[in-house]
Scaffold this motif. Sequence first.
Motif, mmCIF file in Angstrom:
data_model
loop_
_atom_site.group_PDB
_atom_site.id
_atom_site.type_symbol
_atom_site.label_atom_id
_atom_site.label_comp_id
_atom_site.label_asym_id
_atom_site.label_seq_id
_atom_site.Cartn_x
_atom_site.Cartn_y
_atom_site.Cartn_z
ATOM 1 N N MET A 121 95.780 26.166 77.457
ATOM 2 C CA MET A 121 95.793 24.958 78.260
ATOM 3 C C MET A 121 95.724 23.765 77.316
ATOM 4 S SD MET A 121 93.179 23.737 81.281
ATOM 5 C CE MET A 121 93.144 25.379 82.001
ATOM 6 N N GLY A 122 96.878 23.160 77.050
ATOM 7 C CA GLY A 122 96.935 22.020 76.157
ATOM 8 C C GLY A 122 96.657 20.718 76.883
ATOM 9 N N VAL A 123 96.660 19.627 76.133
ATOM 10 C CA VAL A 123 96.430 18.306 76.711
ATOM 11 C C VAL A 123 97.567 17.925 77.648
ATOM 12 C CG1 VAL A 123 96.163 15.851 76.176
ATOM 13 C CG2 VAL A 123 95.065 17.568 74.733
ATOM 14 N N ASP A 124 98.799 18.314 77.290
ATOM 15 C CA ASP A 124 99.963 17.908 78.070
ATOM 16 C C ASP A 124 100.471 18.975 79.029
ATOM 17 O OD1 ASP A 124 100.107 15.360 76.798
ATOM 18 O OD2 ASP A 124 101.027 16.320 75.062
ATOM 19 N N PHE A 210 107.488 24.589 86.453
ATOM 20 C CA PHE A 210 107.809 25.115 85.129
ATOM 21 C C PHE A 210 108.732 24.139 84.404
ATOM 22 C CE2 PHE A 210 106.708 29.228 87.142
ATOM 23 C CZ PHE A 210 105.815 29.688 86.183
ATOM 24 N N LEU A 211 108.482 23.968 83.110
ATOM 25 C CA LEU A 211 109.292 23.058 82.302
ATOM 26 C C LEU A 211 110.274 23.782 81.396
ATOM 27 C CD1 LEU A 211 106.672 20.390 81.160
ATOM 28 C CD2 LEU A 211 108.025 20.489 83.263
ATOM 29 N N SER A 212 109.911 24.973 80.924
ATOM 30 C CA SER A 212 110.799 25.661 79.989
ATOM 31 C C SER A 212 110.505 27.145 79.961
ATOM 32 C CB SER A 212 110.651 25.086 78.567
ATOM 33 O OG SER A 212 109.342 25.339 78.063
ATOM 34 N N CYS A 213 111.488 27.890 79.471
ATOM 35 C CA CYS A 213 111.373 29.342 79.283
ATOM 36 C C CYS A 213 112.054 29.665 77.966
ATOM 37 C CB CYS A 213 112.039 30.079 80.442
ATOM 38 S SG CYS A 213 112.098 31.879 80.262
ATOM 39 N N GLN A 214 111.277 30.080 76.971
ATOM 40 C CA GLN A 214 111.812 30.336 75.638
ATOM 41 C C GLN A 214 111.518 31.758 75.205
ATOM 42 O OE1 GLN A 214 109.793 27.302 73.347
ATOM 43 N NE2 GLN A 214 111.398 25.806 73.711
ATOM 44 N N LYS A 215 112.441 32.332 74.434
ATOM 45 C CA LYS A 215 112.200 33.650 73.857
ATOM 46 C C LYS A 215 110.999 33.573 72.934
ATOM 47 C CE LYS A 215 115.798 35.933 75.497
ATOM 48 N NZ LYS A 215 115.653 37.122 76.365
ATOM 49 N N PHE A 216 110.100 34.527 73.035
ATOM 50 C CA PHE A 216 108.904 34.539 72.193
ATOM 51 C C PHE A 216 108.494 35.972 71.942
ATOM 52 C CE2 PHE A 216 104.263 34.309 71.529
ATOM 53 C CZ PHE A 216 104.247 33.457 70.428
ATOM 54 N N ARG A 217 108.591 36.373 70.683
ATOM 55 C CA ARG A 217 108.276 37.748 70.282
ATOM 56 C C ARG A 217 109.042 38.741 71.156
ATOM 57 N NH1 ARG A 217 101.754 36.852 69.173
ATOM 58 N NH2 ARG A 217 102.062 35.450 67.374
ATOM 59 N N SER A 218 108.334 39.638 71.847
ATOM 60 C CA SER A 218 109.040 40.643 72.650
ATOM 61 C C SER A 218 109.246 40.192 74.085
ATOM 62 C CB SER A 218 108.250 41.959 72.639
ATOM 63 O OG SER A 218 106.949 41.768 73.186
ATOM 64 N N GLY A 219 108.949 38.943 74.384
ATOM 65 C CA GLY A 219 109.093 38.462 75.757
ATOM 66 C C GLY A 219 109.472 37.003 75.807
ATOM 67 N N VAL A 220 108.749 36.240 76.627
ATOM 68 C CA VAL A 220 109.058 34.821 76.796
ATOM 69 C C VAL A 220 107.777 33.999 76.787
ATOM 70 C CG1 VAL A 220 111.159 35.235 78.133
ATOM 71 C CG2 VAL A 220 108.967 34.974 79.328
ATOM 72 N N ARG A 221 107.939 32.727 76.491
ATOM 73 C CA ARG A 221 106.855 31.746 76.615
ATOM 74 C C ARG A 221 107.283 30.717 77.649
ATOM 75 N NH1 ARG A 221 103.933 29.250 71.490
ATOM 76 N NH2 ARG A 221 102.747 31.183 71.849
ATOM 77 N N LEU A 222 106.452 30.545 78.685
ATOM 78 C CA LEU A 222 106.733 29.578 79.738
ATOM 79 C C LEU A 222 105.821 28.372 79.581
ATOM 80 C CD1 LEU A 222 107.084 31.850 82.906
ATOM 81 C CD2 LEU A 222 108.796 31.255 81.192
ATOM 82 N N ARG A 229 99.208 16.773 86.914
ATOM 83 C CA ARG A 229 100.138 16.739 85.775
ATOM 84 C C ARG A 229 101.579 16.876 86.255
ATOM 85 N NH1 ARG A 229 97.623 20.160 80.650
ATOM 86 N NH2 ARG A 229 95.434 19.552 80.930
ATOM 87 N N ALA A 230 101.800 17.790 87.180
ATOM 88 C CA ALA A 230 103.151 18.003 87.701
ATOM 89 C C ALA A 230 103.636 16.780 88.473
ATOM 90 C CB ALA A 230 103.182 19.241 88.598
ATOM 91 N N VAL A 231 102.745 16.181 89.256
ATOM 92 C CA VAL A 231 103.131 14.995 90.030
ATOM 93 C C VAL A 231 103.494 13.842 89.096
ATOM 94 C CG1 VAL A 231 102.301 13.241 91.637
ATOM 95 C CG2 VAL A 231 101.786 15.651 92.048
ATOM 96 N N ARG A 232 102.668 13.604 88.077
ATOM 97 C CA ARG A 232 102.951 12.513 87.126
ATOM 98 C C ARG A 232 104.262 12.756 86.387
ATOM 99 N NH1 ARG A 232 97.329 12.939 86.604
ATOM 100 N NH2 ARG A 232 97.514 14.359 84.811
ATOM 101 N N TYR A 233 104.491 14.004 85.988
ATOM 102 C CA TYR A 233 105.724 14.335 85.257
ATOM 103 C C TYR A 233 106.956 14.082 86.128
ATOM 104 C CZ TYR A 233 109.302 17.240 83.056
ATOM 105 O OH TYR A 233 110.472 17.700 82.496
ATOM 106 N N LEU A 234 106.916 14.564 87.361
ATOM 107 C CA LEU A 234 108.065 14.380 88.248
ATOM 108 C C LEU A 234 108.251 12.913 88.608
ATOM 109 C CD1 LEU A 234 107.604 17.496 90.557
ATOM 110 C CD2 LEU A 234 109.273 17.192 88.720
ATOM 111 N N SER A 235 107.153 12.177 88.748
ATOM 112 C CA SER A 235 107.250 10.756 89.048
ATOM 113 C C SER A 235 107.896 9.994 87.889
ATOM 114 C CB SER A 235 105.855 10.180 89.336
ATOM 115 O OG SER A 235 105.934 8.793 89.610
#
Length: 385
Positions: A121-124, A210-222, A229-235
């Motif tokens: 859980m990061g700041v952003d 969700f903002l992104s889906c990237q390949k990470f090791r044997s799976g993915v990082r979302l 946070r989601a409301v502010r981002y979409l606004s």
Amino acid sequence: METEKLYYADPYRREFTATVLSCEPARDGFTVLLDRTAFYPEGGGQPADHGTLDAAAVTDVHDRDGCVLHTCSAPLPVGKTVTGTIDWERRFDHMQQHSGEHIVSGMICRTFACDNVGFHMGVDSVTIDYNADITWEQVLLVEQAANRYLWENHPISITYPSPEELAALDYRSKKELHGAVRITEFPGADCCACCGTHVSRSGEVGLVKFLSCQKFRSGVRLELLCGGRAVRYLSQNWTQNHAIAQTLSVKDTATFPALQRLQEELQSTKDRAAALEDAIFRRTAEDYAGQGDVLLITPPLFGDGTRRLCDAVSAVCGGRCAVFSGEDTTYRYAVIHPTEDIRAWIKDMNAALHGRGGGRDGFAQGSVQASSQEIRRFFTTATQP
């Protein structure tokens, strides 16, 4: 003596009183131990609470063998009864992020028969790692299902099952657990061993995005945003998109097609400009046909114009061609001397003109920090390659 953890009994509690058991100087202030606390300590991917104990700022909190230690900006007298105040905006944000993560992780792990192998859980934003190959389209389907679950406003269930009950329970956990296990369940979405603070009903998460889906090791990082946070981002995104739409004189829902048209027009303009440049370069090259070594210093040329002009002149001059394009004391260069090894000469030129770059097989390109007079002086006095 272990600290009484008020944040488990009531994660919505914003103030409390407690007795100071110890206070020791520390690198970042003072480490304070209380008999009880509502400050959540860092753990399980969730950051620590902040706030105050009387007038002292609480900047970090850690759990050490059941004792919750508070990093404070000022000392507190041992034995004193103090009032703790939680930074509620920070706490509730963490509750939204953590609860939202549980709901989407439960759905993803069940749907794709995978595990949540990382959570931060990061700041952003929140990042979550899964050991499964999941596509962005599949992630968006989970997002839809998770938001529907939020709107249905399901209650959360937090229990401490007996060893027998725990053995029969199908729950998620990233490590082997011992002793009393705290089970956090969003019925129909997730059942997981967790030590974090959570909202009481799914509706309080508000929104997951969700903002992104990237390949990470044997799976993915979302990458995930929940709640405020989601409301502010979409606004913020809407504000930017609305401004773009007004600039392009299109509806808010038509900015991408308008951008594609602009890109096509820009590429067409670039192609026409390049064709005109090539015609000018050929005409310029005619003036230097058969003249041997040529030095050209021009105003800034866009893109690969410096190399293209050098190509055109080099093809007809019968010697070395050097083109410098720029202004003041910043120039890009291209040098061509067919069949000659100019590497050592280019190295000397870079040293004399504070340049960077190089090449091989009779071609070099780069940039220099020098005036046009210094460039001409070098070409007048330098030993020929």
